[in-house]
Design a protein around this motif. Sequence first.
Motif, short mmCIF file in Angstrom:
data_model
loop_
_atom_site.label_atom_id
_atom_site.label_comp_id
_atom_site.label_asym_id
_atom_site.label_seq_id
_atom_site.Cartn_x
_atom_site.Cartn_y
_atom_site.Cartn_z
N LEU A 56 0.86 -1.18 0.00
CA LEU A 56 0.00 0.00 0.00
C LEU A 56 0.89 1.23 0.00
O LEU A 56 1.66 1.45 0.94
N LYS A 57 0.81 2.03 -1.05
CA LYS A 57 1.62 3.23 -1.17
C LYS A 57 0.89 4.37 -0.45
O LYS A 57 -0.20 4.76 -0.82
N LYS A 58 1.51 4.87 0.62
CA LYS A 58 0.91 5.95 1.38
C LYS A 58 0.87 7.23 0.57
O LYS A 58 1.79 7.55 -0.17
N TYR A 59 -0.22 7.98 0.73
CA TYR A 59 -0.36 9.27 0.05
C TYR A 59 0.65 10.26 0.61
O TYR A 59 1.30 10.98 -0.14
N ILE A 60 0.79 10.28 1.92
CA ILE A 60 1.80 11.09 2.60
C ILE A 60 2.63 10.13 3.46
O ILE A 60 2.07 9.36 4.25
N GLU A 61 3.94 10.17 3.30
CA GLU A 61 4.82 9.26 4.05
C GLU A 61 4.88 9.66 5.52
O GLU A 61 5.66 10.52 5.91
#
Length: 70
Positions: A56-61
């Motif tokens: 899952l690629k986070k929108y904001i790290e």
Amino acid sequence: ILESMISFEPSETSFVLKIVNAWSETYLFEIKKLYDKIEPENSKFVLDGKRLKLHLKKYIETKWYNLIKS
């Protein structure tokens, strides 16, 4: 399990993972409210031998303390 048996549908705040096996049995794993937003177009699943991994690629790290928000 084959990759063709797996369906992964991510959205910004949730996802559904569905597996239909060779006997047409359906298994569903659904998270309706993730801890924070993800980038659906950059999120995926990987079948690695006997393991199924979700990326899952986070929108904001940022650091997530849980997978879901309580």
